[in-house]
Design a protein around this motif. Structure first.
Motif, PDB file in Angstrom:
ATOM      1  N   ASN A  44       0.812  -1.215   0.000  1.00  0.00           N
ATOM      2  CA  ASN A  44       0.000   0.000   0.000  1.00  0.00           C
ATOM      3  C   ASN A  44       0.846   1.266   0.000  1.00  0.00           C
ATOM      4  N   GLY A  45       1.972   1.255  -0.687  1.00  0.00           N
ATOM      5  CA  GLY A  45       2.824   2.434  -0.757  1.00  0.00           C
ATOM      6  C   GLY A  45       2.286   3.508  -1.684  1.00  0.00           C
ATOM      7  N   HIS A  46       1.651   3.116  -2.779  1.00  0.00           N
ATOM      8  CA  HIS A  46       1.114   4.079  -3.741  1.00  0.00           C
ATOM      9  C   HIS A  46      -0.402   4.097  -3.637  1.00  0.00           C
ATOM     10  N   PRO A  47      -1.027   5.281  -3.606  1.00  0.00           N
ATOM     11  CA  PRO A  47      -2.478   5.355  -3.426  1.00  0.00           C
ATOM     12  C   PRO A  47      -3.278   4.621  -4.510  1.00  0.00           C
ATOM     13  N   ALA A  48      -2.727   4.531  -5.722  1.00  0.00           N
ATOM     14  CA  ALA A  48      -3.429   3.826  -6.803  1.00  0.00           C
ATOM     15  C   ALA A  48      -3.065   2.344  -6.856  1.00  0.00           C
ATOM     16  N   GLY A  49      -2.193   1.887  -5.973  1.00  0.00           N
ATOM     17  CA  GLY A  49      -1.824   0.475  -5.920  1.00  0.00           C
ATOM     18  C   GLY A  49      -0.810   0.042  -6.956  1.00  0.00           C
ATOM     19  N   PHE A  50      -0.123   0.995  -7.602  1.00  0.00           N
ATOM     20  CA  PHE A  50       0.835   0.638  -8.643  1.00  0.00           C
ATOM     21  C   PHE A  50       1.975  -0.214  -8.114  1.00  0.00           C
ATOM     22  N   ASP A  51       2.306  -0.072  -6.836  1.00  0.00           N
ATOM     23  CA  ASP A  51       3.417  -0.822  -6.264  1.00  0.00           C
ATOM     24  C   ASP A  51       3.054  -2.265  -5.944  1.00  0.00           C
ATOM     25  N   ARG A  52       1.836  -2.642  -6.222  1.00  0.00           N
ATOM     26  CA  ARG A  52       1.389  -4.017  -5.943  1.00  0.00           C
ATOM     27  C   ARG A  52       1.833  -5.000  -7.027  1.00  0.00           C
ATOM     28  N   TRP A  53       2.241  -4.505  -8.179  1.00  0.00           N
ATOM     29  CA  TRP A  53       2.519  -5.331  -9.356  1.00  0.00           C
ATOM     30  C   TRP A  53       4.007  -5.413  -9.657  1.00  0.00           C
ATOM     31  N   ARG A  54       4.442  -6.543 -10.222  1.00  0.00           N
ATOM     32  CA  ARG A  54       5.813  -6.729 -10.696  1.00  0.00           C
ATOM     33  C   ARG A  54       5.776  -7.275 -12.113  1.00  0.00           C
ATOM     34  N   PRO A  55       6.555  -6.788 -13.062  1.00  0.00           N
ATOM     35  CA  PRO A  55       7.527  -5.725 -12.891  1.00  0.00           C
ATOM     36  C   PRO A  55       6.922  -4.322 -12.986  1.00  0.00           C
ATOM     37  N   PHE A  56       5.692  -4.184 -13.455  1.00  0.00           N
ATOM     38  CA  PHE A  56       4.980  -2.911 -13.485  1.00  0.00           C
ATOM     39  C   PHE A  56       3.488  -3.214 -13.527  1.00  0.00           C
ATOM     40  N   ALA A  57       2.669  -2.225 -13.276  1.00  0.00           N
ATOM     41  CA  ALA A  57       1.218  -2.438 -13.218  1.00  0.00           C
ATOM     42  C   ALA A  57       0.600  -2.495 -14.623  1.00  0.00           C
ATOM     43  N   PRO A  58      -0.513  -3.216 -14.776  1.00  0.00           N
ATOM     44  CA  PRO A  58      -1.208  -3.222 -16.071  1.00  0.00           C
ATOM     45  C   PRO A  58      -1.604  -1.795 -16.451  1.00  0.00           C
ATOM     46  N   GLY A  59      -1.621  -1.532 -17.745  1.00  0.00           N
ATOM     47  CA  GLY A  59      -2.025  -0.223 -18.234  1.00  0.00           C
ATOM     48  C   GLY A  59      -0.863   0.719 -18.501  1.00  0.00           C
ATOM     49  N   TRP A  60       0.317   0.345 -18.027  1.00  0.00           N
ATOM     50  CA  TRP A  60       1.490   1.171 -18.276  1.00  0.00           C
ATOM     51  C   TRP A  60       1.990   0.898 -19.690  1.00  0.00           C
ATOM     52  N   HIS A  61       2.659   1.855 -20.303  1.00  0.00           N
ATOM     53  CA  HIS A  61       3.157   1.712 -21.671  1.00  0.00           C
ATOM     54  C   HIS A  61       4.665   1.988 -21.727  1.00  0.00           C
ATOM     55  N   TYR A  62       5.272   1.506 -22.772  1.00  0.00           N
ATOM     56  CA  TYR A  62       6.705   1.703 -22.994  1.00  0.00           C
ATOM     57  C   TYR A  62       6.992   3.191 -23.217  1.00  0.00           C
ATOM     58  N   VAL A  63       8.048   3.691 -22.578  1.00  0.00           N
ATOM     59  CA  VAL A  63       8.493   5.073 -22.773  1.00  0.00           C
ATOM     60  C   VAL A  63       9.865   5.091 -23.447  1.00  0.00           C
ATOM     61  N   SER A  64      10.833   4.364 -22.858  1.00  0.00           N
ATOM     62  CA  SER A  64      12.184   4.361 -23.411  1.00  0.00           C
ATOM     63  C   SER A  64      13.003   3.271 -22.727  1.00  0.00           C
ATOM     64  N   HIS A  65      14.224   3.097 -23.204  1.00  0.00           N
ATOM     65  CA  HIS A  65      15.163   2.218 -22.506  1.00  0.00           C
ATOM     66  C   HIS A  65      16.585   2.679 -22.794  1.00  0.00           C
ATOM     67  N   GLU A  66      17.480   2.367 -21.862  1.00  0.00           N
ATOM     68  CA  GLU A  66      18.896   2.663 -21.996  1.00  0.00           C
ATOM     69  C   GLU A  66      19.675   1.378 -21.841  1.00  0.00           C
ATOM     70  N   VAL A  67      20.491   1.073 -22.829  1.00  0.00           N
ATOM     71  CA  VAL A  67      21.281  -0.157 -22.804  1.00  0.00           C
ATOM     72  C   VAL A  67      22.595   0.096 -22.078  1.00  0.00           C
ATOM     73  N   GLU A  68      22.942  -0.843 -21.198  1.00  0.00           N
ATOM     74  CA  GLU A  68      24.213  -0.830 -20.462  1.00  0.00           C
ATOM     75  C   GLU A  68      24.820  -2.218 -20.606  1.00  0.00           C
ATOM     76  N   GLY A  69      25.657  -2.433 -21.605  1.00  0.00           N
ATOM     77  CA  GLY A  69      26.211  -3.759 -21.873  1.00  0.00           C
ATOM     78  C   GLY A  69      25.122  -4.671 -22.406  1.00  0.00           C
ATOM     79  N   ASP A  70      24.886  -5.806 -21.719  1.00  0.00           N
ATOM     80  CA  ASP A  70      23.826  -6.722 -22.151  1.00  0.00           C
ATOM     81  C   ASP A  70      22.535  -6.503 -21.357  1.00  0.00           C
ATOM     82  N   GLU A  71      22.487  -5.409 -20.579  1.00  0.00           N
ATOM     83  CA  GLU A  71      21.294  -5.100 -19.795  1.00  0.00           C
ATOM     84  C   GLU A  71      20.719  -3.759 -20.231  1.00  0.00           C
ATOM     85  N   ALA A  72      19.464  -3.554 -19.882  1.00  0.00           N
ATOM     86  CA  ALA A  72      18.802  -2.292 -20.182  1.00  0.00           C
ATOM     87  C   ALA A  72      17.927  -1.883 -19.017  1.00  0.00           C
ATOM     88  N   VAL A  73      17.862  -0.593 -18.791  1.00  0.00           N
ATOM     89  CA  VAL A  73      16.901  -0.026 -17.862  1.00  0.00           C
ATOM     90  C   VAL A  73      15.721   0.406 -18.723  1.00  0.00           C
TER      91      VAL A  73
END
Length: 107
Positions: A44-73
């Protein structure tokens, strides 16, 4: 094992799995040990319950990513219409790793 062609494709695929609450399908998207819980009703950290989901909540969309070697944020976002022309924007980040078979989520 499920791997994606790109982080952007991963967000679209993972979104579908989250909306369907397909936990087995979602676990297959992880490189290594997936989280034990993908949805935590008691969080219950976020009032809309977004923190309840892993890796992100349904309804979210892709914004961007940054590659660091073979990983990306990977950055996802959501826009919530507050009425009267006010739009609330939220952002969240998670990590992915690229392998010869494609991109997979890491914890």
């Amino acid at each position: 094992m499920t791997a994606f062609a790109s982080p952007e494709a991963a967000v679209a695929g993972i979104s579908k799995l989250l909306a369907a609450r397909d936990w087995a399908g979602l676990a297959a998207c992880y490189d290594g040990e997936p989280p034990k819980v993908f949805y935590d009703e008691k969080a219950n950290g976020h009032p809309a319950g977004f923190d309840r989901w892993r890796p992100f909540a349904p309804g979210w969309h892709y914004v961007s990513h940054e590659v660091e070697g073979d990983e990306a944020v990977v950055r996802v976002g959501i826009e919530i219409d507050q009425g009267d022309g006010m739009i609330l924007q939220g952002f969240h980040e998670f990590r992915m790793r690229e392998s010869p078979k494609g991109w997979r989520v890491i914890v």
